[in-house]
Design a protein around this motif. Sequence first.
Motif, PDB file in Angstrom:
ATOM      1  N   PHE A  18       0.758  -1.353  -0.002  1.00 18.88           N
ATOM      2  CA  PHE A  18      -0.074   0.050  -0.231  1.00 18.88           C
ATOM      3  C   PHE A  18       0.863   1.379   0.023  1.00 18.88           C
ATOM      4  O   PHE A  18       0.271   2.368  -0.344  1.00 18.88           O
ATOM      5  N   ASN A  45      -3.065   8.131   5.133  1.00 17.25           N
ATOM      6  CA  ASN A  45      -4.234   8.773   5.081  1.00 17.25           C
ATOM      7  C   ASN A  45      -5.221   8.031   5.549  1.00 17.25           C
ATOM      8  O   ASN A  45      -6.261   8.286   6.249  1.00 17.25           O
ATOM      9  N   LYS A  52       2.230   6.540   1.902  1.00 14.83           N
ATOM     10  CA  LYS A  52       1.220   7.671   2.017  1.00 14.83           C
ATOM     11  C   LYS A  52      -0.215   7.127   2.046  1.00 14.83           C
ATOM     12  O   LYS A  52      -1.044   7.780   2.863  1.00 14.83           O
ATOM     13  N   LYS A  53      -0.504   5.945   1.789  1.00 12.44           N
ATOM     14  CA  LYS A  53      -2.199   5.423   1.789  1.00 12.44           C
ATOM     15  C   LYS A  53      -2.230   5.304   3.129  1.00 12.44           C
ATOM     16  O   LYS A  53      -3.613   5.541   3.767  1.00 12.44           O
TER      17      LYS A  53
END
Length: 92
Positions: free
Chosen positions: A22, A29, A25-26
């Motif tokens: 993933f 978030n 960054k994901k």
Amino acid sequence: MGMGGISIWQLLIVLVIVLLLFGTKKLRNLGTDLGGAVRGFRSTMKDSSSAEESSETTESPAGPESLAESAESGESGESGEETESEKENTKA
């Protein structure tokens, strides 16, 4: 650990695989969204509990005398107001 237990090494391997799939960054978030959802849930629960407490303190409990008076007068405890569905039924 014994059979069926998850060791710290297995958890670290799973964490590395998730990071590779993933990306950071994901996941960042996702963590931010999850934290916002938990914060919103907590504030809603806090607001609802404070609303319940305030409604409990404003309501006066019915004592035995008022219950006896309402039983003698034949009141069923319902207000004299019609609900919306009753109003629609009388119109039809």
